[in-house]
Design an enzyme around this catalytic site. Structure first.
Site, short mmCIF file in Angstrom:
data_model
loop_
_atom_site.label_atom_id
_atom_site.label_comp_id
_atom_site.label_asym_id
_atom_site.label_seq_id
_atom_site.Cartn_x
_atom_site.Cartn_y
_atom_site.Cartn_z
CG MET A 1 42.24 33.70 34.75
SD MET A 1 42.56 34.96 36.00
CE MET A 1 43.40 36.19 35.05
N PRO A 2 39.10 36.18 33.26
CG PRO A 2 40.08 38.27 32.99
CD PRO A 2 40.28 36.94 33.66
CB THR A 3 35.64 36.36 28.55
OG1 THR A 3 36.03 35.01 28.80
CG2 THR A 3 35.42 36.56 27.06
CE1 TYR A 4 38.95 42.77 31.25
CE2 TYR A 4 40.41 40.95 30.65
CZ TYR A 4 39.98 41.90 31.57
OH TYR A 4 40.58 41.97 32.79
CG ASP B 1 39.33 33.44 26.45
OD1 ASP B 1 40.27 33.04 25.74
OD2 ASP B 1 38.68 32.70 27.20
#
Length: 62
Positions: free
Chosen positions: A1-4, A40
């Site tokens: 999943m993404p980390t921004y 995150d």
């Protein structure tokens, strides 16, 4: 999943950052799937003296 990685000028309240994190997480899960625990978000507050646009520090803008 993404980390921004979010960089923004300082001055937002903890409650504003909390709401931002909740909404980014909600939309990420809605669109990408997965669980909220897999999203995150890193928020960096930048002082106005350390941010410039168009050759001018934001500290100097009125």
């Amino acid at each position: 999943m993404p980390t921004y990685h979010i960089e923004m000028m300082e001055g937002r309240t903890v409650e504003q950052k909390r709401k931002l994190a909740e909404e980014i997480t909600r939309v990420s899960v809605e669109i990408l799937g997965g669980s909220p625990e897999s999203v995150d978000i890193l928020i960096t507050d930048v002082k106005r003296e350390n941010w410039a646009t168009g050759g001018k520090l934001w500290l100097d803008r009125q």
